[in-house]
Motif scaffolding. Structure first.
Motif, short mmCIF file in Angstrom:
data_model
loop_
_atom_site.label_atom_id
_atom_site.label_comp_id
_atom_site.label_asym_id
_atom_site.label_seq_id
_atom_site.Cartn_x
_atom_site.Cartn_y
_atom_site.Cartn_z
N ASP A 5 -42.79 58.56 -49.55
CA ASP A 5 -41.35 58.68 -49.35
C ASP A 5 -40.93 60.12 -49.60
OD1 ASP A 5 -38.55 58.64 -49.56
OD2 ASP A 5 -38.57 56.56 -50.22
N PRO A 6 -40.41 60.81 -48.62
CA PRO A 6 -40.06 62.24 -48.82
C PRO A 6 -38.94 62.44 -49.82
CG PRO A 6 -39.20 61.44 -46.71
CD PRO A 6 -40.09 60.35 -47.27
N TYR A 7 -38.22 61.37 -50.20
CA TYR A 7 -37.11 61.51 -51.13
C TYR A 7 -37.53 61.26 -52.58
CZ TYR A 7 -34.50 61.38 -46.80
OH TYR A 7 -34.04 61.65 -45.54
N LEU A 8 -38.79 60.88 -52.78
CA LEU A 8 -39.30 60.67 -54.13
C LEU A 8 -40.28 61.79 -54.44
CD1 LEU A 8 -39.96 56.80 -54.07
CD2 LEU A 8 -37.99 58.03 -55.02
N PRO A 9 -40.08 62.51 -55.55
CA PRO A 9 -40.93 63.66 -55.85
C PRO A 9 -42.36 63.24 -56.20
CG PRO A 9 -39.46 63.20 -57.68
CD PRO A 9 -39.03 62.30 -56.56
N THR A 10 -43.32 63.68 -55.41
CA THR A 10 -44.72 63.40 -55.64
C THR A 10 -45.55 64.40 -54.84
OG1 THR A 10 -46.54 61.84 -55.17
CG2 THR A 10 -44.57 61.65 -53.82
N ARG A 11 -46.72 64.72 -55.35
CA ARG A 11 -47.60 65.64 -54.64
C ARG A 11 -48.05 65.06 -53.30
NH1 ARG A 11 -51.85 69.00 -58.30
NH2 ARG A 11 -50.35 70.08 -59.63
N ALA A 12 -47.99 63.76 -53.16
CA ALA A 12 -48.41 63.14 -51.90
C ALA A 12 -47.51 63.52 -50.74
CB ALA A 12 -48.46 61.61 -52.05
N ASN A 13 -46.35 64.11 -51.02
CA ASN A 13 -45.47 64.53 -49.93
C ASN A 13 -45.88 65.87 -49.32
OD1 ASN A 13 -43.76 62.30 -50.17
ND2 ASN A 13 -42.56 63.28 -51.79
N SER A 14 -46.81 66.57 -49.94
CA SER A 14 -47.27 67.83 -49.37
C SER A 14 -47.99 67.53 -48.06
CB SER A 14 -48.22 68.51 -50.36
OG SER A 14 -47.51 68.94 -51.51
N PRO A 15 -48.16 68.51 -47.17
CA PRO A 15 -48.05 69.94 -47.43
C PRO A 15 -46.71 70.56 -47.10
CG PRO A 15 -49.06 69.61 -45.32
CD PRO A 15 -48.78 68.24 -45.88
N HIS A 16 -45.74 69.79 -46.62
CA HIS A 16 -44.52 70.40 -46.10
C HIS A 16 -43.61 70.96 -47.18
CE1 HIS A 16 -45.92 67.60 -42.94
NE2 HIS A 16 -45.49 68.55 -42.13
N ASP A 17 -43.70 70.48 -48.41
CA ASP A 17 -42.79 70.93 -49.45
C ASP A 17 -43.42 71.95 -50.39
OD1 ASP A 17 -44.57 69.27 -50.66
OD2 ASP A 17 -43.10 68.01 -51.67
#
Length: 278
Positions: free
Chosen positions: A4-16
């Motif tokens: 979920d892009p709205y929940l902070p986690t490293r799994a949201n990389s690489p875009h952030d």
């Protein structure tokens, strides 16, 4: 499941994340485990993980190989553990520490998807060609050392005549006259030689890797420059990798089916790739 892009986690990389070209790669830290785990799943490996336990457990289609990622709080513990059983019944084991770069380990896990070559690939020559020193003693123990003196590879026996083992280690001076281990690898002598060769060839690779600033075990041992692929470029490279792994998995299953005369096992569905993270 896509993070979920709205929940902070490293799994949201690489875009952030802002990425920096980091070298040498053997001191760049662990990287994103999905470089390995998603690739194996794309190749048809089954996810046997317990969703309520912090680990990843993957099994090959015929359950001859397993890869476990199980974070260990001890700095000298093994995060990655791989077990295999060959067609002749021979069993083997290998393990890798937390800060083993996934780009290095992936050479070995990718090789699990390939048939053993007819000729054993060289193990030591890629290292010596890259400037490593090499020595062999009267008992057959062998050692190669990276020019920086931090990374080394040994094939050794505790006592002459005993079974050999392989050990790779990155260890830097601790300021007190000793060494502090950054990461380690242990490889069983029973492993197929082409898997050991895949790993040692990866050790000789000097290509930089992408990491976030200071997201490395020891920032004073590496150089980081803000250049190289970013965000969507890294995600696209990961998608290309997964496509290649799916093709490799299909080929491996067809080959196994022709060899055994049994239907090829179906590939397990892979989770959508969100791209390559830290």
């Amino acid at each position: 499941m896509t993070p979920d892009p709205y929940l902070p986690t490293r799994a949201n990389s690489p875009h952030d994340t802002l990425w920096f070209e980091t070298q040498p790669r053997h001191l760049a830290g662990r990287g994103d485990p999905r470089h390995i785990t998603q690739a194996l799943r794309a190749a048809g490996w089954t996810n046997r993980s317990d969703p309520d336990f912090p680990h990843v457990l993957l099994a090959s289609p015929h359950y001859r190989h397993t890869v476990v990622l199980e974070p260990d709080p001890e700095p000298t513990g093994a995060w990655w553990r791989i077990r295999g059983q060959e067609e002749d019944g021979r069993r083997w084991y290998t393990e890798f520490g937390a800060h083993t770069p996934v780009e290095i380990l992936a050479h070995l896990t990718d090789a699990l998807l390939q048939p053993a070559p007819e000729q054993t690939p060289p193990i030591w020559s890629p290292l010596t060609a890259a400037g490593w020193s090499y020595e062999r003693d009267e008992h057959g123990n062998e050692m190669a050392r990276h020019p920086d003196g931090i990374l080394s590879l040994e094939r050794w026996a505790v006592e002459p005549g005993e079974t050999f083992h392989w050990r790779a280690q990155a260890a830097a001076p601790n300021g007190g006259g000793g060494l502090r281990r950054i990461w380690h690898a242990y490889l069983d002598e029973q492993m197929p030689p082409h898997l050991i060769a895949a790993f040692t060839t990866a050790l000789a690779d000097t290509e930089p890797v992408q990491r976030a600033m200071y997201d490395v075990p020891h920032s004073h041992l590496v150089t980081q420059e803000q250049r190289g692929p970013q965000g969507e470029q890294l995600a696209e490279a990961h998608r290309v990798r997964l496509k290649a792994m799916r093709a490799a998995g299909r080929k491996a299953r067809r080959t196994a089916a022709l060899t055994t005369g049994s239907p090829a096992p179906r590939a397990a569905p892979a989770a959508p790739a969100s791209g390559r993270a830290r």
